[in-house]
Design an enzyme around this catalytic site. Sequence first.
Site, PDB file in Angstrom:
ATOM      1  N   ARG A 131       3.453   7.063  -2.969  1.00 50.63           N
ATOM      2  CA  ARG A 131       2.548   6.702  -4.052  1.00 50.63           C
ATOM      3  C   ARG A 131       2.161   5.233  -3.954  1.00 50.63           C
ATOM      4  NH1 ARG A 131       4.438   6.108  -8.508  1.00 50.63           N
ATOM      5  NH2 ARG A 131       6.664   6.206  -8.051  1.00 50.63           N
TER       6      ARG A 131
ATOM      7  N   LYS B  23       1.490  13.797  -9.246  1.00 50.35           N
ATOM      8  CA  LYS B  23       1.973  12.848 -10.237  1.00 50.35           C
ATOM      9  C   LYS B  23       0.902  12.472 -11.256  1.00 50.35           C
ATOM     10  CE  LYS B  23       6.227  12.607  -9.004  1.00 50.35           C
ATOM     11  NZ  LYS B  23       7.249  13.259  -9.891  1.00 50.35           N
TER      12      LYS B  23
ATOM     13  N   HIS C 126      10.862  14.300 -16.612  1.00 48.82           N
ATOM     14  CA  HIS C 126      10.946  14.199 -15.159  1.00 48.82           C
ATOM     15  C   HIS C 126      12.321  14.684 -14.757  1.00 48.82           C
ATOM     16  CE1 HIS C 126      10.860  11.528 -11.310  1.00 48.82           C
ATOM     17  NE2 HIS C 126      10.406  12.735 -11.066  1.00 48.82           N
TER      18      HIS C 126
ATOM     19  N   SER D 176      13.030   9.981  -7.722  1.00 49.06           N
ATOM     20  CA  SER D 176      12.898  10.595  -6.415  1.00 49.06           C
ATOM     21  C   SER D 176      14.039  10.180  -5.503  1.00 49.06           C
ATOM     22  CB  SER D 176      11.561  10.186  -5.799  1.00 49.06           C
ATOM     23  OG  SER D 176      11.431  10.691  -4.501  1.00 49.06           O
TER      24      SER D 176
ATOM     25  N   LYS E 130      17.685  15.658  -7.489  1.00 53.06           N
ATOM     26  CA  LYS E 130      17.238  16.688  -8.439  1.00 53.06           C
ATOM     27  C   LYS E 130      16.977  18.021  -7.733  1.00 53.06           C
ATOM     28  CE  LYS E 130      13.538  14.934 -10.178  1.00 53.06           C
ATOM     29  NZ  LYS E 130      13.398  13.889  -9.138  1.00 53.06           N
ATOM     30  N   THR E 131      16.192  17.964  -6.677  1.00 56.13           N
ATOM     31  CA  THR E 131      15.832  19.193  -5.968  1.00 56.13           C
ATOM     32  C   THR E 131      17.059  19.830  -5.333  1.00 56.13           C
ATOM     33  OG1 THR E 131      13.619  18.340  -5.516  1.00 56.13           O
ATOM     34  CG2 THR E 131      14.386  20.152  -4.149  1.00 56.13           C
TER      35      THR E 131
ATOM     36  N   ASP F 211      10.925  19.640 -10.726  1.00 54.62           N
ATOM     37  CA  ASP F 211      10.670  18.224 -10.966  1.00 54.62           C
ATOM     38  C   ASP F 211      10.101  17.886 -12.336  1.00 54.62           C
ATOM     39  OD1 ASP F 211      10.654  15.534  -9.814  1.00 54.62           O
ATOM     40  OD2 ASP F 211       8.480  15.689  -9.824  1.00 54.62           O
TER      41      ASP F 211
ATOM     42  N   ARG G 240       8.279  14.785   3.267  1.00 53.16           N
ATOM     43  CA  ARG G 240       8.236  15.726   2.152  1.00 53.16           C
ATOM     44  C   ARG G 240       7.881  17.143   2.597  1.00 53.16           C
ATOM     45  NH1 ARG G 240       9.572  14.037  -3.262  1.00 53.16           N
ATOM     46  NH2 ARG G 240       9.466  11.766  -3.241  1.00 53.16           N
TER      47      ARG G 240
END
Length: 529
Positions: free
Chosen positions: A56, A199, A218, A236, A240-241, A255, A320
């Site tokens: 980003r 996003k 988030h 990130s 989490k994933t 997410d 990613r």
Amino acid sequence: MSTVSFESALQHLLNGDHIETDLPESRLVERALSRGEGVLTKSGAFAATTGLYTGRSPKDKFIVDEPSVHDSIDWGVVNAAVDKDVFSKLYRKVLHYLGQQDALFVTNGYAGKDTDYRLSLRVVNEFAWHNLFARQLFIRPEENERPAEEENGFTIVSAPGFKADPEVDGTRSEAFVHISFEERIVLIGGTEYAGEMKKSIFSIMNYLLPAQNVLPMHCSANTGKEGDVALFFGLSGTGKTTLSADRTRFLIGDDEHGWSDNGVFNIEGGCYAKTINLSKEKEPDIYDAIRFGAVLENVVVDEESRKPDYDDGYYTENTRAAYPLEHIQNVLPQGVAGHPNTIIFLTADAFGVLPPISRLTKEQAMYHFLSGYTSKLAGTERGVTEPEATFSSCFGAPFLPRHASVYAEMLGEKIDQHEVNVFLVNTGWNAGGYGSSDRIPLNYTRAMVQAALEGELTNVQTNQDPIFGLHIPKRVPGVPDEVLQPKSTWDDPKAYDEKASQLAKKFKENFERFSHVSDEIRNAGPTFK
């Protein structure tokens, strides 16, 4: 440019013969390959690189300053304002540019699994693989369902090949992400990084949902066979994933979620997982999900075998994979579940001083939610080449148009209302911190999370950390006792104390901006000498 002319100009563009609308994933892959946008990997996933922008570009994101949102946006570095005239002129130039392309790709879908709160989306892309990304990440209409053309829907217009001229176009660089709430448009240009689309819509939902008494979050979420729900907050790269993709539980989403009076619902239709150092042994669900229909970003692919090398960070550490939720074995298809029983805040502590797991009081939960501490990992944003300490309110400050207190107050009310257990889990380092040790083993983290979700840590004996005040379990099944107490993992206890005090001071300095919070919440933070 009036509201009518914004839409009419777009409709004029979309009525052209070069528009390809709602192509299935197979057609989009074929088009992307024929246009030379990337390659097909051995597993069947499509792989593309994004050039200069491999993450980003937050300093290039702007919200159009319009009367209807002016008083409710938390303007500043995160939510930078752009004048409506600047946006309008840039919008015209982008549409003109797209009108000169030999093909454009359009997909229609939604954000929000709960039909009471979903947002209709239209995505217009210069690249076929970007359209495939959008198709997999957002919610796809059911087969034979015609997407609703709702008046409050948003349109993403993405033109990565259009490079802005800052002196002429009023941008900061050649790249730009402009969000107009009144015109319901996201305008993206100059960057090939597909994550900007995802996003931007999350930022929009973070603005719209609180007005409907829904907390946008988030976080990832999953549910057990008995219906218990867990939320995993974290920036990130904090896990989490990985931690929510548990084959003993059902994945609600990866997410982004909303928490309404009915329960939790997924905002997306897919997952956007980091793949650096990915292996089938450690993360089988993610590894197996990367097959036909999935998109790989900036992953090195062998030219002969077409096998991805997930250990190679040649392009970026922020490699990613984007894939639909259906690629995960244990997914909850409806994407809607009940109220959470457990909340886990994830942090990757590069200082190596936070415990691998600790139980939080409600006041500590609010303190750490507002703080949102982690170490920003390499490649997540442009210019970040090694982990650095960062504080991101609500574990998602870059995506919060409203003041952080709006989301924090909503979370506090829901923790009270539903008697939720909250834990802080460090997925980062110990034994000297980053550069002196490896990250905390994933199998230990999984064991600690499992114990928390199964209620094994609710009444366990704890030690209270003298600096951070955190309640650290003395025993966790499957985890050596010495790993649980961070100071015991350091060879030099004095060095630990110094480093812990340094981090505690950073917490205190960061929290000074929350002058309005109660003393109970403020005093729930760490102390330092």
